[in-house]
Motif scaffolding. Structure first.
Motif, PDB file in Angstrom:
ATOM      1  N   SER A  63       0.813  -1.220   0.000  1.00  0.00           N
ATOM      2  CA  SER A  63       0.000   0.000   0.000  1.00  0.00           C
ATOM      3  C   SER A  63       0.848   1.273   0.000  1.00  0.00           C
ATOM      4  N   VAL A  64       2.131   1.169   0.368  1.00  0.00           N
ATOM      5  CA  VAL A  64       2.979   2.360   0.430  1.00  0.00           C
ATOM      6  C   VAL A  64       4.165   2.286  -0.508  1.00  0.00           C
ATOM      7  N   LYS A  65       4.339   1.166  -1.166  1.00  0.00           N
ATOM      8  CA  LYS A  65       5.491   0.966  -2.039  1.00  0.00           C
ATOM      9  C   LYS A  65       5.510   2.033  -3.145  1.00  0.00           C
ATOM     10  N   GLY A  66       6.662   2.648  -3.336  1.00  0.00           N
ATOM     11  CA  GLY A  66       6.791   3.702  -4.326  1.00  0.00           C
ATOM     12  C   GLY A  66       6.473   5.087  -3.801  1.00  0.00           C
ATOM     13  N   ARG A  67       5.855   5.157  -2.620  1.00  0.00           N
ATOM     14  CA  ARG A  67       5.529   6.461  -2.023  1.00  0.00           C
ATOM     15  C   ARG A  67       6.311   6.727  -0.749  1.00  0.00           C
TER      16      ARG A  67
END
Length: 124
Positions: A63-67
């Motif tokens: 859900s947070v990968k890349g952010r």
């Protein structure tokens, strides 16, 4: 014994960024993996990000990968969670935690020391 104190939370708008810090006390901080978790009202505490004892291994929830990104500075006994492109669903209390070993994991029970948490609120 390691003690942890989080800071950097606040109220932001969707799309904004926040940088959370976790200050650790104790000489053995550098021997352990560290993790970030969050807990929204009425929900279970969930894994967000983890970093290995030497900083080379990182792991993120889908859900947070890349952010989000996490890093550590053992000279300053600090772990950072950089959060970009925040969404309303990122709203939660964020906790840093010390893992029992050198390698990060996603299970709450694998962490034996927790900070008091810092509130992150993202308005849409």
């Amino acid at each position: 014994q390691v003690q942890l104190v989080e800071s950097g939370g606040g109220l932001v708008q969707a799309g904004d960024s926040l940088r959370l810090s976790c200050a650790a006390s104790g000489r053995t901080f550098g021997n352990y993996a560290m993790g970030w978790f969050r807990q929204a009202p009425g929900k279970e505490r969930e894994f967000v990000a983890g970093i290995g004892w030497n900083g080379y291994v990182t792991y993120y929830a889908d859900s947070v990968k890349g952010r989000f990104s996490t890093s550590r500075d053992d000279a300053k006994n600090t772990v950072i969670l950089q959060m970009n492109s925040l969404k309303a669903e990122d709203t939660a209390v964020y906790y840093c935690a010390k893992h029992r070993t050198r390698f990060p994991g996603t299970q709450v029970g694998a962490y034996d020391t927790w900070g008091q948490g810092t509130q992150v609120t993202v308005s849409s």
